[in-house]
Design a protein around this motif. Sequence first.
Motif, PDB file in Angstrom:
ATOM      1  N   MET A   1     -33.914 -60.052 -66.982  1.00 58.71           N
ATOM      2  CA  MET A   1     -33.326 -61.019 -66.084  1.00 58.71           C
ATOM      3  C   MET A   1     -32.500 -62.015 -66.888  1.00 58.71           C
ATOM      4  SD  MET A   1     -35.145 -63.241 -63.169  1.00 58.71           S
ATOM      5  CE  MET A   1     -35.295 -64.923 -63.674  1.00 58.71           C
ATOM      6  N   ARG A   2     -31.344 -62.353 -66.350  1.00 64.94           N
ATOM      7  CA  ARG A   2     -30.460 -63.300 -67.011  1.00 64.94           C
ATOM      8  C   ARG A   2     -30.074 -64.375 -66.015  1.00 64.94           C
ATOM      9  NH1 ARG A   2     -24.420 -62.499 -68.726  1.00 64.94           N
ATOM     10  NH2 ARG A   2     -24.163 -64.398 -69.886  1.00 64.94           N
ATOM     11  N   ASP A   3     -30.131 -65.628 -66.433  1.00 67.03           N
ATOM     12  CA  ASP A   3     -29.793 -66.744 -65.555  1.00 67.03           C
ATOM     13  C   ASP A   3     -28.644 -67.517 -66.186  1.00 67.03           C
ATOM     14  OD1 ASP A   3     -29.940 -68.435 -63.421  1.00 67.03           O
ATOM     15  OD2 ASP A   3     -31.769 -69.439 -64.057  1.00 67.03           O
ATOM     16  N   ARG A   4     -27.851 -68.146 -65.357  1.00 64.76           N
ATOM     17  CA  ARG A   4     -26.762 -68.977 -65.872  1.00 64.76           C
ATOM     18  C   ARG A   4     -26.503 -70.104 -64.895  1.00 64.76           C
ATOM     19  NH1 ARG A   4     -23.126 -65.609 -62.777  1.00 64.76           N
ATOM     20  NH2 ARG A   4     -21.397 -66.908 -62.172  1.00 64.76           N
ATOM     21  N   MET A   5     -25.907 -71.156 -65.417  1.00 66.61           N
ATOM     22  CA  MET A   5     -25.501 -72.264 -64.555  1.00 66.61           C
ATOM     23  C   MET A   5     -24.101 -72.672 -64.979  1.00 66.61           C
ATOM     24  SD  MET A   5     -27.431 -75.711 -63.519  1.00 66.61           S
ATOM     25  CE  MET A   5     -26.519 -77.167 -63.951  1.00 66.61           C
ATOM     26  N   ASP A   6     -23.131 -71.942 -64.500  1.00 65.32           N
ATOM     27  CA  ASP A   6     -21.739 -72.261 -64.786  1.00 65.32           C
ATOM     28  C   ASP A   6     -21.251 -73.226 -63.716  1.00 65.32           C
ATOM     29  OD1 ASP A   6     -21.734 -70.427 -66.878  1.00 65.32           O
ATOM     30  OD2 ASP A   6     -21.212 -68.788 -65.540  1.00 65.32           O
ATOM     31  N   MET A   7     -21.113 -74.497 -64.082  1.00 69.58           N
ATOM     32  CA  MET A   7     -20.585 -75.470 -63.127  1.00 69.58           C
ATOM     33  C   MET A   7     -19.092 -75.220 -62.974  1.00 69.58           C
ATOM     34  SD  MET A   7     -22.595 -78.964 -64.194  1.00 69.58           S
ATOM     35  CE  MET A   7     -21.946 -78.979 -65.852  1.00 69.58           C
ATOM     36  N   ALA A   8     -18.618 -75.342 -61.759  1.00 70.25           N
ATOM     37  CA  ALA A   8     -17.192 -75.170 -61.479  1.00 70.25           C
ATOM     38  C   ALA A   8     -16.825 -76.071 -60.311  1.00 70.25           C
ATOM     39  CB  ALA A   8     -16.885 -73.713 -61.129  1.00 70.25           C
ATOM     40  N   GLY A   9     -15.555 -76.421 -60.218  1.00 71.13           N
ATOM     41  CA  GLY A   9     -15.130 -77.297 -59.137  1.00 71.13           C
ATOM     42  C   GLY A   9     -13.747 -76.967 -58.622  1.00 71.13           C
ATOM     43  N   ARG A  10     -13.494 -77.443 -57.414  1.00 71.05           N
ATOM     44  CA  ARG A  10     -12.203 -77.219 -56.770  1.00 71.05           C
ATOM     45  C   ARG A  10     -11.914 -78.403 -55.865  1.00 71.05           C
ATOM     46  NH1 ARG A  10      -9.259 -72.540 -56.036  1.00 71.05           N
ATOM     47  NH2 ARG A  10      -7.814 -72.559 -54.306  1.00 71.05           N
ATOM     48  N   LEU A  11     -10.701 -78.940 -55.974  1.00 70.87           N
ATOM     49  CA  LEU A  11     -10.263 -80.064 -55.150  1.00 70.87           C
ATOM     50  C   LEU A  11      -9.386 -79.555 -54.013  1.00 70.87           C
ATOM     51  CD1 LEU A  11      -9.948 -83.165 -54.701  1.00 70.87           C
ATOM     52  CD2 LEU A  11      -7.910 -83.013 -56.161  1.00 70.87           C
ATOM     53  N   THR A  12      -9.654 -80.055 -52.815  1.00 70.47           N
ATOM     54  CA  THR A  12      -8.782 -79.816 -51.666  1.00 70.47           C
ATOM     55  C   THR A  12      -8.152 -81.154 -51.294  1.00 70.47           C
ATOM     56  OG1 THR A  12     -10.166 -78.014 -50.839  1.00 70.47           O
ATOM     57  CG2 THR A  12      -8.671 -79.049 -49.255  1.00 70.47           C
ATOM     58  N   ILE A  13      -6.825 -81.163 -51.192  1.00 64.29           N
ATOM     59  CA  ILE A  13      -6.074 -82.361 -50.827  1.00 64.29           C
ATOM     60  C   ILE A  13      -5.500 -82.135 -49.440  1.00 64.29           C
ATOM     61  CG2 ILE A  13      -4.124 -83.846 -51.406  1.00 64.29           C
ATOM     62  CD1 ILE A  13      -4.391 -82.672 -54.307  1.00 64.29           C
ATOM     63  N   LEU A  14      -5.864 -83.012 -48.518  1.00 69.66           N
ATOM     64  CA  LEU A  14      -5.330 -82.961 -47.158  1.00 69.66           C
ATOM     65  C   LEU A  14      -4.563 -84.251 -46.896  1.00 69.66           C
ATOM     66  CD1 LEU A  14      -8.547 -81.718 -45.310  1.00 69.66           C
ATOM     67  CD2 LEU A  14      -6.640 -80.330 -46.169  1.00 69.66           C
ATOM     68  N   MET A  15      -3.344 -84.119 -46.397  1.00 76.36           N
ATOM     69  CA  MET A  15      -2.555 -85.296 -46.067  1.00 76.36           C
ATOM     70  C   MET A  15      -2.168 -85.218 -44.597  1.00 76.36           C
ATOM     71  SD  MET A  15       0.443 -87.151 -48.268  1.00 76.36           S
ATOM     72  CE  MET A  15       1.677 -85.890 -48.203  1.00 76.36           C
ATOM     73  N   HIS A  16      -2.463 -86.306 -43.877  1.00 74.83           N
ATOM     74  CA  HIS A  16      -2.156 -86.393 -42.458  1.00 74.83           C
ATOM     75  C   HIS A  16      -1.164 -87.525 -42.215  1.00 74.83           C
ATOM     76  CE1 HIS A  16      -6.027 -84.254 -42.357  1.00 74.83           C
ATOM     77  NE2 HIS A  16      -5.575 -83.726 -41.237  1.00 74.83           N
ATOM     78  N   ASP A  17      -0.261 -87.330 -41.242  1.00 79.18           N
ATOM     79  CA  ASP A  17       0.654 -88.404 -40.868  1.00 79.18           C
ATOM     80  C   ASP A  17      -0.054 -89.335 -39.883  1.00 79.18           C
ATOM     81  OD1 ASP A  17       0.810 -87.183 -38.352  1.00 79.18           O
ATOM     82  OD2 ASP A  17       2.816 -86.383 -38.686  1.00 79.18           O
ATOM     83  N   ARG A  18       0.642 -90.369 -39.433  1.00 80.36           N
ATOM     84  CA  ARG A  18       0.034 -91.362 -38.539  1.00 80.36           C
ATOM     85  C   ARG A  18      -0.337 -90.783 -37.176  1.00 80.36           C
ATOM     86  NH1 ARG A  18      -0.303 -96.558 -40.138  1.00 80.36           N
ATOM     87  NH2 ARG A  18       0.782 -97.089 -42.063  1.00 80.36           N
ATOM     88  N   ALA A  19       0.255 -89.666 -36.804  1.00 76.83           N
ATOM     89  CA  ALA A  19      -0.094 -89.011 -35.536  1.00 76.83           C
ATOM     90  C   ALA A  19      -1.287 -88.070 -35.706  1.00 76.83           C
ATOM     91  CB  ALA A  19       1.109 -88.246 -34.994  1.00 76.83           C
ATOM     92  N   GLY A  20      -1.811 -87.977 -36.936  1.00 78.28           N
ATOM     93  CA  GLY A  20      -2.961 -87.124 -37.192  1.00 78.28           C
ATOM     94  C   GLY A  20      -2.612 -85.682 -37.513  1.00 78.28           C
ATOM     95  N   ARG A  21      -1.317 -85.381 -37.632  1.00 76.75           N
ATOM     96  CA  ARG A  21      -0.897 -84.015 -37.957  1.00 76.75           C
ATOM     97  C   ARG A  21      -1.097 -83.739 -39.448  1.00 76.75           C
ATOM     98  NH1 ARG A  21       3.574 -85.580 -34.289  1.00 76.75           N
ATOM     99  NH2 ARG A  21       4.363 -86.598 -36.154  1.00 76.75           N
ATOM    100  N   LEU A  22      -1.626 -82.567 -39.755  1.00 77.51           N
ATOM    101  CA  LEU A  22      -1.797 -82.136 -41.136  1.00 77.51           C
ATOM    102  C   LEU A  22      -0.431 -81.754 -41.703  1.00 77.51           C
ATOM    103  CD1 LEU A  22      -3.798 -81.408 -43.441  1.00 77.51           C
ATOM    104  CD2 LEU A  22      -3.844 -79.089 -42.475  1.00 77.51           C
ATOM    105  N   VAL A  23      -0.015 -82.431 -42.778  1.00 83.25           N
ATOM    106  CA  VAL A  23       1.290 -82.149 -43.375  1.00 83.25           C
ATOM    107  C   VAL A  23       1.169 -81.533 -44.768  1.00 83.25           C
ATOM    108  CG1 VAL A  23       2.503 -83.899 -42.025  1.00 83.25           C
ATOM    109  CG2 VAL A  23       1.536 -84.519 -44.236  1.00 83.25           C
ATOM    110  N   LEU A  24      -0.057 -81.527 -45.331  1.00 81.48           N
ATOM    111  CA  LEU A  24      -0.270 -80.936 -46.646  1.00 81.48           C
ATOM    112  C   LEU A  24      -1.712 -80.471 -46.746  1.00 81.48           C
ATOM    113  CD1 LEU A  24       0.824 -80.575 -49.678  1.00 81.48           C
ATOM    114  CD2 LEU A  24      -0.437 -82.673 -50.122  1.00 81.48           C
ATOM    115  N   ASP A  25      -1.882 -79.257 -47.263  1.00 79.63           N
ATOM    116  CA  ASP A  25      -3.205 -78.697 -47.552  1.00 79.63           C
ATOM    117  C   ASP A  25      -3.057 -77.974 -48.883  1.00 79.63           C
ATOM    118  OD1 ASP A  25      -5.547 -77.210 -47.787  1.00 79.63           O
ATOM    119  OD2 ASP A  25      -5.575 -76.595 -45.686  1.00 79.63           O
ATOM    120  N   GLN A  26      -3.537 -78.618 -49.956  1.00 78.09           N
ATOM    121  CA  GLN A  26      -3.362 -78.094 -51.307  1.00 78.09           C
ATOM    122  C   GLN A  26      -4.734 -77.970 -51.976  1.00 78.09           C
ATOM    123  OE1 GLN A  26      -1.412 -79.712 -55.424  1.00 78.09           O
ATOM    124  NE2 GLN A  26      -0.331 -80.302 -53.575  1.00 78.09           N
TER     125      GLN A  26
END
Length: 159
Positions: free
Chosen positions: A1-26
Amino acid sequence: MRDRMDMAGRLTILMHDRAGRLVLDQRQNNRIVTSGRMLVAEMFGGRTTGLPRTPVSAIAVGTDNRDPADADTALGSKRGNPKAITKVEYSNFTDAQSLARVRVQVTAQFDFGEANDPSTPLREAGLLNDAGVLYSRVVFKDVTKTDTFQLTLLWDIIF
């Protein structure tokens, strides 16, 4: 048996205008830096000397597009004050290698009047604890933040 703990991360950027519309999803993978790995190790081991070991509590944004490196201890060019994390969610899942993993997602929001400068786009973000220790850093495609947009940052970390 082999165990590992590879930490990893990912950022999601959401930008909405004043009307609440999604204008960016990165989305962009991050780099967990040495100070972040040490923070987790010291919290796990219960180290009690030196600076207090506290969990991540804020997300900062900046304008530097230099590639993240293990030795990073701060953003290259921070804009404004870090935003407090307002939401934390945990979930369990099985990865592609059939290992049980844990995902934590933290969320912070830069409102319409925050981190604005139409002449210089945002290009980086970092996760920090309340002592200012940098856990991870990410560089992403240019995001022009003005007072007509609200920016939501969702950061997933996998353990």
